[in-house]
Design an enzyme around this catalytic site. Structure first.
Site, PDB file in Angstrom:
ATOM      1  N   SER A  14      91.557  35.271  36.090  1.00 22.21           N
ATOM      2  CA  SER A  14      92.549  36.144  36.711  1.00 22.21           C
ATOM      3  C   SER A  14      92.184  36.517  38.135  1.00 22.21           C
ATOM      4  O   SER A  14      93.028  36.506  39.040  1.00 22.21           O
ATOM      5  CB  SER A  14      92.725  37.410  35.867  1.00 22.21           C
ATOM      6  OG  SER A  14      93.170  37.088  34.568  1.00 22.21           O
ATOM      7  N   THR A  41      88.527  33.753  30.917  1.00 18.27           N
ATOM      8  CA  THR A  41      88.180  34.472  29.688  1.00 18.27           C
ATOM      9  C   THR A  41      89.329  35.330  29.190  1.00 18.27           C
ATOM     10  O   THR A  41      89.695  35.286  28.015  1.00 18.27           O
ATOM     11  CB  THR A  41      86.936  35.346  29.925  1.00 18.27           C
ATOM     12  OG1 THR A  41      85.813  34.501  30.194  1.00 18.27           O
ATOM     13  CG2 THR A  41      86.628  36.200  28.698  1.00 18.27           C
ATOM     14  N   CYS A  42      89.924  36.129  30.053  1.00 14.22           N
ATOM     15  CA  CYS A  42      90.943  37.080  29.602  1.00 14.22           C
ATOM     16  C   CYS A  42      92.119  36.383  28.925  1.00 14.22           C
ATOM     17  O   CYS A  42      92.527  36.759  27.832  1.00 14.22           O
ATOM     18  CB  CYS A  42      91.436  37.912  30.780  1.00 14.22           C
ATOM     19  SG  CYS A  42      92.710  39.107  30.304  1.00 14.22           S
ATOM     20  N   CYS A  47      90.989  39.046  26.394  1.00 20.06           N
ATOM     21  CA  CYS A  47      91.976  40.130  26.247  1.00 20.06           C
ATOM     22  C   CYS A  47      93.254  39.710  25.534  1.00 20.06           C
ATOM     23  O   CYS A  47      93.713  40.395  24.615  1.00 20.06           O
ATOM     24  CB  CYS A  47      92.364  40.681  27.617  1.00 20.06           C
ATOM     25  SG  CYS A  47      91.035  40.788  28.824  1.00 20.06           S
ATOM     26  N   LYS A  50      92.833  38.393  21.839  1.00 19.74           N
ATOM     27  CA  LYS A  50      92.309  39.526  21.062  1.00 19.74           C
ATOM     28  C   LYS A  50      93.414  40.539  20.791  1.00 19.74           C
ATOM     29  O   LYS A  50      93.553  41.021  19.657  1.00 19.74           O
ATOM     30  CB  LYS A  50      91.165  40.192  21.827  1.00 19.74           C
ATOM     31  CG  LYS A  50      90.626  41.449  21.166  1.00 19.74           C
ATOM     32  CD  LYS A  50      89.820  42.273  22.140  1.00 19.74           C
ATOM     33  CE  LYS A  50      90.710  42.924  23.187  1.00 19.74           C
ATOM     34  NZ  LYS A  50      89.939  43.721  24.169  1.00 19.74           N
ATOM     35  N   GLY A 175      77.330  46.984  18.710  1.00 18.30           N
ATOM     36  CA  GLY A 175      78.056  48.239  18.631  1.00 18.30           C
ATOM     37  C   GLY A 175      78.902  48.528  19.850  1.00 18.30           C
ATOM     38  O   GLY A 175      79.388  49.646  20.019  1.00 18.30           O
ATOM     39  N   TYR A 177      82.213  47.543  22.604  1.00 15.77           N
ATOM     40  CA  TYR A 177      83.653  47.504  22.340  1.00 15.77           C
ATOM     41  C   TYR A 177      84.093  46.194  21.697  1.00 15.77           C
ATOM     42  O   TYR A 177      85.002  46.188  20.850  1.00 15.77           O
ATOM     43  CB  TYR A 177      84.445  47.799  23.618  1.00 15.77           C
ATOM     44  CG  TYR A 177      84.463  46.703  24.655  1.00 15.77           C
ATOM     45  CD1 TYR A 177      85.477  45.769  24.670  1.00 15.77           C
ATOM     46  CD2 TYR A 177      83.467  46.611  25.620  1.00 15.77           C
ATOM     47  CE1 TYR A 177      85.513  44.763  25.617  1.00 15.77           C
ATOM     48  CE2 TYR A 177      83.492  45.611  26.575  1.00 15.77           C
ATOM     49  CZ  TYR A 177      84.511  44.688  26.575  1.00 15.77           C
ATOM     50  OH  TYR A 177      84.521  43.683  27.511  1.00 15.77           O
ATOM     51  N   ILE A 178      83.464  45.078  22.048  1.00 15.70           N
ATOM     52  CA  ILE A 178      83.862  43.800  21.446  1.00 15.70           C
ATOM     53  C   ILE A 178      83.546  43.796  19.954  1.00 15.70           C
ATOM     54  O   ILE A 178      84.365  43.392  19.125  1.00 15.70           O
ATOM     55  CB  ILE A 178      83.175  42.627  22.168  1.00 15.70           C
ATOM     56  CG1 ILE A 178      83.681  42.523  23.612  1.00 15.70           C
ATOM     57  CG2 ILE A 178      83.426  41.312  21.435  1.00 15.70           C
ATOM     58  CD1 ILE A 178      82.978  41.481  24.448  1.00 15.70           C
ATOM     59  N   GLU A 181      85.971  46.288  18.176  1.00 20.13           N
ATOM     60  CA  GLU A 181      87.346  45.787  18.137  1.00 20.13           C
ATOM     61  C   GLU A 181      87.505  44.706  17.074  1.00 20.13           C
ATOM     62  O   GLU A 181      88.446  44.738  16.265  1.00 20.13           O
ATOM     63  CB  GLU A 181      87.750  45.254  19.510  1.00 20.13           C
ATOM     64  CG  GLU A 181      87.987  46.341  20.533  1.00 20.13           C
ATOM     65  CD  GLU A 181      88.260  45.803  21.923  1.00 20.13           C
ATOM     66  OE1 GLU A 181      88.819  46.556  22.738  1.00 20.13           O
ATOM     67  OE2 GLU A 181      87.906  44.628  22.211  1.00 20.13           O
ATOM     68  N   ARG A 204      78.174  52.913  22.950  1.00 18.44           N
ATOM     69  CA  ARG A 204      77.283  53.586  23.893  1.00 18.44           C
ATOM     70  C   ARG A 204      77.932  53.635  25.277  1.00 18.44           C
ATOM     71  O   ARG A 204      78.519  52.671  25.737  1.00 18.44           O
ATOM     72  CB  ARG A 204      75.946  52.835  23.980  1.00 18.44           C
ATOM     73  CG  ARG A 204      74.928  53.465  24.933  1.00 18.44           C
ATOM     74  CD  ARG A 204      73.568  52.798  24.751  1.00 18.44           C
ATOM     75  NE  ARG A 204      73.614  51.368  25.081  1.00 18.44           N
ATOM     76  CZ  ARG A 204      73.420  50.876  26.302  1.00 18.44           C
ATOM     77  NH1 ARG A 204      73.190  51.678  27.321  1.00 18.44           N
ATOM     78  NH2 ARG A 204      73.470  49.572  26.505  1.00 18.44           N
ATOM     79  N   GLY A 300      76.431  41.393  23.681  1.00 19.92           N
ATOM     80  CA  GLY A 300      76.421  41.436  25.140  1.00 19.92           C
ATOM     81  C   GLY A 300      76.931  40.164  25.770  1.00 19.92           C
ATOM     82  O   GLY A 300      77.121  39.133  25.108  1.00 19.92           O
ATOM     83  N   THR A 349      89.490  42.889  33.596  1.00 22.09           N
ATOM     84  CA  THR A 349      90.377  41.959  34.287  1.00 22.09           C
ATOM     85  C   THR A 349      91.126  42.592  35.460  1.00 22.09           C
ATOM     86  O   THR A 349      91.162  42.016  36.555  1.00 22.09           O
ATOM     87  CB  THR A 349      91.371  41.338  33.292  1.00 22.09           C
ATOM     88  OG1 THR A 349      90.636  40.570  32.333  1.00 22.09           O
ATOM     89  CG2 THR A 349      92.371  40.439  33.992  1.00 22.09           C
ATOM     90  N   GLU A 478     101.515  65.363  23.765  1.00 20.35           N
ATOM     91  CA  GLU A 478     101.889  66.677  24.285  1.00 20.35           C
ATOM     92  C   GLU A 478     100.694  67.631  24.297  1.00 20.35           C
ATOM     93  O   GLU A 478     100.648  68.588  25.074  1.00 20.35           O
ATOM     94  CB  GLU A 478     103.033  67.279  23.487  1.00 20.35           C
ATOM     95  CG  GLU A 478     102.687  67.695  22.071  1.00 20.35           C
ATOM     96  CD  GLU A 478     103.882  68.298  21.348  1.00 20.35           C
ATOM     97  OE1 GLU A 478     104.323  69.398  21.747  1.00 20.35           O
ATOM     98  OE2 GLU A 478     104.386  67.665  20.400  1.00 20.35           O
TER      99      GLU A 478
END
Length: 490
Positions: A14, A41-42, A47, A50, A175, A177-178, A181, A204, A300, A349, A478
């Site tokens: 991108s 990759t994205c 992204c 996924k 642990g 985000y990947i 998810e 983390r 990682g 991205t 709200e």
């Protein structure tokens, strides 16, 4: 000196594509080299696929929720092959869109690996050498495997989308985000998910309260999350089992292996492709032994700089393999720039795209522009999602005295159905200026909400600005404008 190109971009993701197109729009002669698929990759293995898997994974729970609302609804079975067919078609379409955009911009495309052989020279894998006044490296990053025996039996995130069959059971190591998810995605698709993370809490670097709620929700959904736990050994199940090897999902085998005696000597296995190793035996630092259809390493990512010749021409690369750049994305070699994940600044991205546009402003429009890396909103697409912008509570209270406005509650949609799901709305506010320093949201659709909250935080909104905003009722969001009293100060 006459050059073949004004700009040669290495990497068709991108960021690289945006830089190539915007540079070409100034009249520059531009080329792009990509060794894999255009889109990077994205679009191809990150992204986009996924998020499509996230959507797919949510429908089973929606059917169950629909029954509580009076509908006669059954989720049925998830058809992995059918989903893959649709996914492949969509990724093919997006790749062609990227190629078409480059062609429409008169950008020359090289479907080849490129290597930097001089400050203004690039060698392609087919033996061609080209020169360019400016070289832009936008090669992104890749997932890494841990340095343990038999780690090749497992898969990484790139391999998920090409699996021939969906596993019945999987162990996810990591642990971040990947890892989280994919734990939620696969759990939602009916896979029995176990997750090992060596740290005290997942995610983390994110807000402690927010990541704690995500971990709690993951467990409630049936994910077997082990904290403070890592992998010690792994091998083919047949090498750790006397007699015929049942399927990895066989409960009897699983229970037997948990109490198994000393492992047998490992037998040599044949070559295999990612995801085709067969049942895998794993021993954890918690002493547990078990067998899984798949093991996913989400431990990682590393920048794609290996074997590119960068250091040979004077480009500085740090010990993590990331290219060192200044505020304008320029390397130690004046004619070579780098953007995106390969610089390991912010691995998102939209950030790479902004860096590509700033590069064009700087180099081709004579308008020195540094990309803005402050107050970048982001989301983790777990279930529920986590949206964040600005500081976490932990970061803010180390900087100055703060007020914490926070509420956690059962949202109307799930409370009506008697579900335990909870959401979190949180504002971190400076005591001195009343400026909102950070916003944390854990809720379905948090990614959409944090995009809008990010505008206010980026503009420097104060708590009074939030208070003056009339609530949209009844909504989860709200609560961001109705919290009047701080929960605590720090």
């Amino acid at each position: 000196m006459a050059f073949d190109f004004d700009l040669f971009v290495i990497g068709g993701g991108s960021g690289g594509v945006r830089a190539a197109r915007t540079a070409a729009a100034t009249g520059a002669k531009v080329a792009v080299a990509e060794e894999s698929r255009m889109g990077g990759t994205c679009v191809i293995r990150g992204c986009v696929p996924k998020k499509l898997m996230v959507f797919a994974s949510e429908f089973g729970a929606e059917a169950a929720l629909a029954r509580d609302y009076g509908w006669s609804a059954e989720p049925g079975e998830f058809d992995w092959k059918r989903f893959q067919t649709h996914l492949k078609g969509e990724l093919d379409r997006l790749e062609e869109v990227y190629r078409s955009l480059l062609k429409q911009s008169d950008v020359t495309i090289h479907d080849s690996r490129a290597r930097v052989t001089g400050p203004q020279e690039v060698a392609l894998a087919d033996g061609t050498t080209v020169t360019a006044k400016t070289i832009l490296v936008a090669t992104g990053g890749r997932p890494v495997r841990p340095d343990i025996a038999c780690s090749d039996l497992g898969i990484v995130s790139d391999d998920i989308f090409g699996l021939k069959t969906l596993p019945k059971s999987i162990l996810i190591i990591g642990g971040g985000y990947i890892a989280c998810e994919f734990a939620c995605i696969l759990n939602g698709l009916g896979v029995e998910v176990t997750q090992y993370y060596r740290g005290a809490q997942i995610l983390r670097g994110f807000d402690d309260e927010a990541r704690g709620l995500v971990a709690e929700a993951m467990r409630e959904r049936g994910i077997n999350l082990h904290l403070g736990t890592n992998i010690v050994e792994m091998a083919r199940a047949e090498d750790r089992w006397e007699g015929p090897v049942p399927t990895a999902s066989d409960a009897a085998m699983s229970q037997a292996l948990k109490g198994a005696a000393s492992p047998l000597a490992r037998r040599e296995g044949g070559a295999h492709r990612p995801g085709e190793a067969g049942p895998i035996w794993v021993k954890g630092t918690n002493g547990q032994q078990d067998v899984y259809d798949q093991v996913l390493f989400a431990t990682g990512r590393t920048p794609n700089t290996e074997g590119m010749g960068l250091q040979d021409v004077g480009v500085k690369v740090n010990r993590r393999g990331a290219i060192e750049v200044d505020a304008y994305s320029q390397t130690a070699v004046p004619s070579i720039y780098a953007i995106g994940d390969v610089t390991d600044r912010i691995q998102l991205t939209p950030v790479a795209i902004r860096e590509g546009m700033a590069f064009t402003e700087t180099v081709f429009k004579n308008n020195p522009t540094a990309p803005d890396h402050e107050l970048v909103a982001s989301a983790v697409f777990t279930q529920p999602e986590l949206g964040t912008v600005g500081m976490t509570e932990e970061q803010a209270r180390e900087q100055e005295p703060v007020e914490i406005y926070c509420t956690s509650f059962r949202p109307m949609r799930s409370a009506f159905a008697g579900r335990p799901d909870r959401v979190l709305m949180k504002l971190i506010v400076s005591q001195a200026s009343q400026k909102v320093l950070g916003c944390q949201i854990v809720a379905p659709g948090a990614g959409e909400m944090i995009q809008l909250a990010g505008i206010a935080v980026k503009m420097g909104a104060t708590k009074e600005d939030f208070d003056r905003t009339v609530a949209v009722h009844p909504t989860i969001s709200e609560e961001l404008v109705t919290m009047k009293t701080p929960m605590r100060t720090a």
